[in-house]
Design an enzyme around this catalytic site. Structure first.
Site, PDB file in Angstrom:
ATOM      1  N   ARG A 153       0.852  -1.182   0.000  1.00 66.31           N
ATOM      2  CA  ARG A 153       0.000   0.000   0.000  1.00 66.31           C
ATOM      3  C   ARG A 153       0.894   1.240   0.000  1.00 66.31           C
ATOM      4  O   ARG A 153       2.085   1.162   0.238  1.00 66.31           O
ATOM      5  CB  ARG A 153      -0.903  -0.002   1.239  1.00 66.31           C
ATOM      6  CG  ARG A 153      -1.974  -1.075   1.219  1.00 66.31           C
ATOM      7  CD  ARG A 153      -2.671  -1.148   2.558  1.00 66.31           C
ATOM      8  NE  ARG A 153      -3.150   0.172   2.980  1.00 66.31           N
ATOM      9  CZ  ARG A 153      -3.198   0.584   4.245  1.00 66.31           C
ATOM     10  NH1 ARG A 153      -2.785  -0.199   5.215  1.00 66.31           N
ATOM     11  NH2 ARG A 153      -3.662   1.775   4.541  1.00 66.31           N
TER      12      ARG A 153
ATOM     13  N   LYS B  62      -2.695  -8.220  11.633  1.00 68.12           N
ATOM     14  CA  LYS B  62      -4.004  -8.004  12.252  1.00 68.12           C
ATOM     15  C   LYS B  62      -5.060  -7.645  11.218  1.00 68.12           C
ATOM     16  O   LYS B  62      -6.257  -7.745  11.499  1.00 68.12           O
ATOM     17  CB  LYS B  62      -3.928  -6.930  13.334  1.00 68.12           C
ATOM     18  CG  LYS B  62      -3.704  -5.519  12.834  1.00 68.12           C
ATOM     19  CD  LYS B  62      -3.761  -4.532  13.992  1.00 68.12           C
ATOM     20  CE  LYS B  62      -3.604  -3.094  13.509  1.00 68.12           C
ATOM     21  NZ  LYS B  62      -3.699  -2.128  14.624  1.00 68.12           N
ATOM     22  N   ASP B  63      -4.649  -7.220   9.992  1.00 70.71           N
ATOM     23  CA  ASP B  63      -5.597  -6.902   8.937  1.00 70.71           C
ATOM     24  C   ASP B  63      -6.088  -8.132   8.189  1.00 70.71           C
ATOM     25  O   ASP B  63      -7.089  -8.054   7.461  1.00 70.71           O
ATOM     26  CB  ASP B  63      -4.966  -5.945   7.916  1.00 70.71           C
ATOM     27  CG  ASP B  63      -4.700  -4.560   8.480  1.00 70.71           C
ATOM     28  OD1 ASP B  63      -5.351  -4.200   9.486  1.00 70.71           O
ATOM     29  OD2 ASP B  63      -3.841  -3.850   7.928  1.00 70.71           O
TER      30      ASP B  63
ATOM     31  N   SER C 168     -11.228   1.848  16.703  1.00 70.46           N
ATOM     32  CA  SER C 168     -11.346   0.424  17.042  1.00 70.46           C
ATOM     33  C   SER C 168     -12.376   0.174  18.128  1.00 70.46           C
ATOM     34  O   SER C 168     -12.208   0.634  19.268  1.00 70.46           O
ATOM     35  CB  SER C 168      -9.979  -0.092  17.514  1.00 70.46           C
ATOM     36  OG  SER C 168     -10.099  -1.314  18.203  1.00 70.46           O
TER      37      SER C 168
ATOM     38  N   ARG D 139     -12.649  -2.524  19.702  1.00 74.13           N
ATOM     39  CA  ARG D 139     -11.911  -3.246  20.749  1.00 74.13           C
ATOM     40  C   ARG D 139     -11.331  -2.276  21.760  1.00 74.13           C
ATOM     41  O   ARG D 139     -11.422  -2.490  22.979  1.00 74.13           O
ATOM     42  CB  ARG D 139     -10.799  -4.075  20.089  1.00 74.13           C
ATOM     43  CG  ARG D 139      -9.807  -4.696  21.075  1.00 74.13           C
ATOM     44  CD  ARG D 139      -8.629  -5.332  20.343  1.00 74.13           C
ATOM     45  NE  ARG D 139      -7.884  -4.364  19.553  1.00 74.13           N
ATOM     46  CZ  ARG D 139      -6.953  -3.562  20.045  1.00 74.13           C
ATOM     47  NH1 ARG D 139      -6.660  -3.595  21.349  1.00 74.13           N
ATOM     48  NH2 ARG D 139      -6.307  -2.715  19.256  1.00 74.13           N
ATOM     49  N   ARG D 140     -10.707  -1.211  21.279  1.00 77.61           N
ATOM     50  CA  ARG D 140     -10.127  -0.220  22.182  1.00 77.61           C
ATOM     51  C   ARG D 140     -11.218   0.548  22.905  1.00 77.61           C
ATOM     52  O   ARG D 140     -11.096   0.828  24.107  1.00 77.61           O
ATOM     53  CB  ARG D 140      -9.233   0.732  21.391  1.00 77.61           C
ATOM     54  CG  ARG D 140      -7.957   0.085  20.876  1.00 77.61           C
ATOM     55  CD  ARG D 140      -7.236   0.950  19.862  1.00 77.61           C
ATOM     56  NE  ARG D 140      -5.957   0.376  19.456  1.00 77.61           N
ATOM     57  CZ  ARG D 140      -5.356   0.647  18.312  1.00 77.61           C
ATOM     58  NH1 ARG D 140      -5.921   1.483  17.443  1.00 77.61           N
ATOM     59  NH2 ARG D 140      -4.190   0.093  18.016  1.00 77.61           N
TER      60      ARG D 140
ATOM     61  N   ARG E 123     -10.125   8.656  11.760  1.00 80.25           N
ATOM     62  CA  ARG E 123      -9.513   7.987  10.614  1.00 80.25           C
ATOM     63  C   ARG E 123      -8.237   8.720  10.246  1.00 80.25           C
ATOM     64  O   ARG E 123      -7.947   9.773  10.781  1.00 80.25           O
ATOM     65  CB  ARG E 123     -10.471   7.998   9.407  1.00 80.25           C
ATOM     66  CG  ARG E 123     -11.728   7.150   9.575  1.00 80.25           C
ATOM     67  CD  ARG E 123     -11.446   5.667   9.679  1.00 80.25           C
ATOM     68  NE  ARG E 123     -10.550   5.181   8.647  1.00 80.25           N
ATOM     69  CZ  ARG E 123     -10.920   4.909   7.392  1.00 80.25           C
ATOM     70  NH1 ARG E 123     -12.157   5.121   7.002  1.00 80.25           N
ATOM     71  NH2 ARG E 123     -10.044   4.439   6.530  1.00 80.25           N
ATOM     72  N   GLY E 124      -7.512   8.180   9.289  1.00 80.30           N
ATOM     73  CA  GLY E 124      -6.330   8.850   8.787  1.00 80.30           C
ATOM     74  C   GLY E 124      -5.052   8.158   9.196  1.00 80.30           C
ATOM     75  O   GLY E 124      -5.041   7.240  10.023  1.00 80.30           O
ATOM     76  N   ASN E 125      -3.950   8.610   8.607  1.00 87.79           N
ATOM     77  CA  ASN E 125      -2.655   8.034   8.924  1.00 87.79           C
ATOM     78  C   ASN E 125      -2.144   8.558  10.262  1.00 87.79           C
ATOM     79  O   ASN E 125      -2.810   9.335  10.947  1.00 87.79           O
ATOM     80  CB  ASN E 125      -1.657   8.310   7.790  1.00 87.79           C
ATOM     81  CG  ASN E 125      -1.476   9.791   7.519  1.00 87.79           C
ATOM     82  OD1 ASN E 125      -1.634  10.627   8.406  1.00 87.79           O
ATOM     83  ND2 ASN E 125      -1.127  10.130   6.289  1.00 87.79           N
TER      84      ASN E 125
ATOM     85  N   THR F 158      -1.993  12.352  10.598  1.00 84.62           N
ATOM     86  CA  THR F 158      -3.326  12.948  10.746  1.00 84.62           C
ATOM     87  C   THR F 158      -3.842  12.769  12.164  1.00 84.62           C
ATOM     88  O   THR F 158      -4.365  13.715  12.770  1.00 84.62           O
ATOM     89  CB  THR F 158      -4.303  12.311   9.745  1.00 84.62           C
ATOM     90  OG1 THR F 158      -3.844  12.575   8.407  1.00 84.62           O
ATOM     91  CG2 THR F 158      -5.703  12.883   9.917  1.00 84.62           C
ATOM     92  N   ARG F 159      -3.694  11.584  12.709  1.00 84.27           N
ATOM     93  CA  ARG F 159      -4.247  11.305  14.036  1.00 84.27           C
ATOM     94  C   ARG F 159      -3.502  12.073  15.126  1.00 84.27           C
ATOM     95  O   ARG F 159      -4.120  12.694  15.991  1.00 84.27           O
ATOM     96  CB  ARG F 159      -4.199   9.795  14.304  1.00 84.27           C
ATOM     97  CG  ARG F 159      -5.066   9.006  13.338  1.00 84.27           C
ATOM     98  CD  ARG F 159      -5.143   7.540  13.698  1.00 84.27           C
ATOM     99  NE  ARG F 159      -5.819   6.796  12.640  1.00 84.27           N
ATOM    100  CZ  ARG F 159      -6.501   5.676  12.835  1.00 84.27           C
ATOM    101  NH1 ARG F 159      -6.606   5.169  14.051  1.00 84.27           N
ATOM    102  NH2 ARG F 159      -7.073   5.057  11.827  1.00 84.27           N
TER     103      ARG F 159
ATOM    104  N   CYS G 194     -12.461  -8.435  12.472  1.00 83.07           N
ATOM    105  CA  CYS G 194     -11.546  -7.388  12.917  1.00 83.07           C
ATOM    106  C   CYS G 194     -12.234  -6.280  13.705  1.00 83.07           C
ATOM    107  O   CYS G 194     -11.587  -5.583  14.464  1.00 83.07           O
ATOM    108  CB  CYS G 194     -10.818  -6.780  11.719  1.00 83.07           C
ATOM    109  SG  CYS G 194      -9.613  -7.888  10.970  1.00 83.07           S
TER     110      CYS G 194
END
Length: 336
Positions: free
Chosen positions: A9, A81-82, A127, A129-130, A147-149, A152-153, A242
């Site tokens: 990616r 994990k993906d 997530s 889960r989190r 969202r975002g990389n 960004t976060r 997931c």
């Protein structure tokens, strides 16, 4: 000599992870070319579409697998994990690299830890889960989707839009951003996602690509494979996918007769008010069996009632209620 085309990616983290694998292969004398592939997950992320509004299982994986099937690339690198827990016809998971630290981390304003954030602080995570595990801590934090990389976060913390974000330590380690972490979360508080911190390498199945599989097999790390096989067996048996509020972590520990697996797992209601938490141990050579039996015991204790998807798949992430929702008095928690 054949050039190995490695699909990746375009994100910084994905390219970094793929480059790591490429350098390992180049060190063995192989010629490797990185081929960038755009996934549906990347497109929805660019469009700021909530990932949980679609089937998120494998959303970052399918484009790379399509490229493998089309013989556009020879191997693909994924964050393990993906990967869906079910096999893909015509594709072999041939190598799992030595694992980075699988724990989650906090990047917060003013160097704060999760427990130091004032009630009502806005914490970003994509997530469920989190969300469920942090809500279960009863800190009164406001959990909101993000969202975002990585840039960004973390940027949303720096700008004041969020007080903190939750990220995987492994990703930050690989892009040399650990100095921004304000707390590493203890698995006692927040168990990671199955396979978190591990990299998976896939190639085509079949005799035609036997030479590629032979090359990639040398990258496989047996202890990491055993640990993640146990974790993925937990997930597959619980049928969570997931996006389900399930965390699990397997460690290789020294047992009475040599190395063995110790596996911890938790399944939670979406608001974190109910949970089933158990652990098990067993031999490395029966990793999947250890995970499966642990999950079966969790199901017997009521985990199936906690892992159903909500009517609105985005609700677990987008729910911004700062305080835990009203819960039944009986909290089904089993501490192993």
């Amino acid at each position: 000599m054949r050039t190995l085309r490695l699909g990746t990616r375009r994100s910084q983290l994905a390219v970094t992870q793929s480059t790591l694998v490429a350098e390992m292969l180049r060190a063995q004398g192989h010629i490797v070319e990185l081929v960038e592939i755009v996934s549906d997950g990347d497109r929805t992320q660019a469009a700021n579409t909530p990932l949980t509004s679609a089937n998120s299982t494998g959303v970052f994986v399918s484009a790379l697998r399509d490229a493998l099937h089309a013989k556009e690339i020879d191997l693909a690198v994924h964050s393990l994990k993906d990967l869906p827990t079910y096999p893909e016809d015509g594709i072999d998971l041939v190598a799992i690299l030595p694992r980075e630290d699988p724990r989650d981390v906090i990047v917060a304003r003013d160097g704060l830890t999760l427990g130091e954030l004032p009630p009502g602080s806005r914490v970003g995570t994509g997530s469920p889960r989190r969300v469920a595990q942090i809500k279960a801590l009863g800190l009164g934090l406001e959990l909101a989707g993000i969202r975002g990389n990585v840039d960004t976060r973390i940027g949303k913390v720096r700008s004041g839009e969020f007080d903190a974000v939750v990220l995987a330590r492994a990703g930050l380690a690989r892009i040399d951003r650990l100095d921004e972490v304000t707390e590493v979360l203890d698995p006692i508080q927040v168990l990671p996602a199955p396979g978190q911190g591990a990299l998976a390498v896939e190639c085509r199945a079949g005799d035609a690509d036997a030479d590629v599989r032979k090359i990639l097999t040398s990258l496989d790390d047996a202890p990491t494979r055993a640990a993640v096989e146990a974790e993925r067996a937990v997930l597959a048996t619980l049928e969570g996918g997931c996006a389900a509020p399930i965390g699990t972590l397997a460690d290789v520990v020294e047992g009475e007769e040599g190395p063995e697996l110790w596996v911890r797992a938790v399944a939670l209601s979406l608001d974190g008010s109910l949970s089933v938490r158990l652990s098990a141990s067993g031999p490395l050579e029966d990793a999947a069996g250890v995970g499966r039996r642990l999950a079966e015991e969790m199901l017997a204790e009521g985990a199936a009632d906690l892992t159903d998807d909500p009517a609105d798949p985005g609700q677990a992430v987008m729910d911004t209620g700062g305080s835990p929702q009203t819960a039944p008095e009986q909290d089904k928690v089993h501490n192993a």
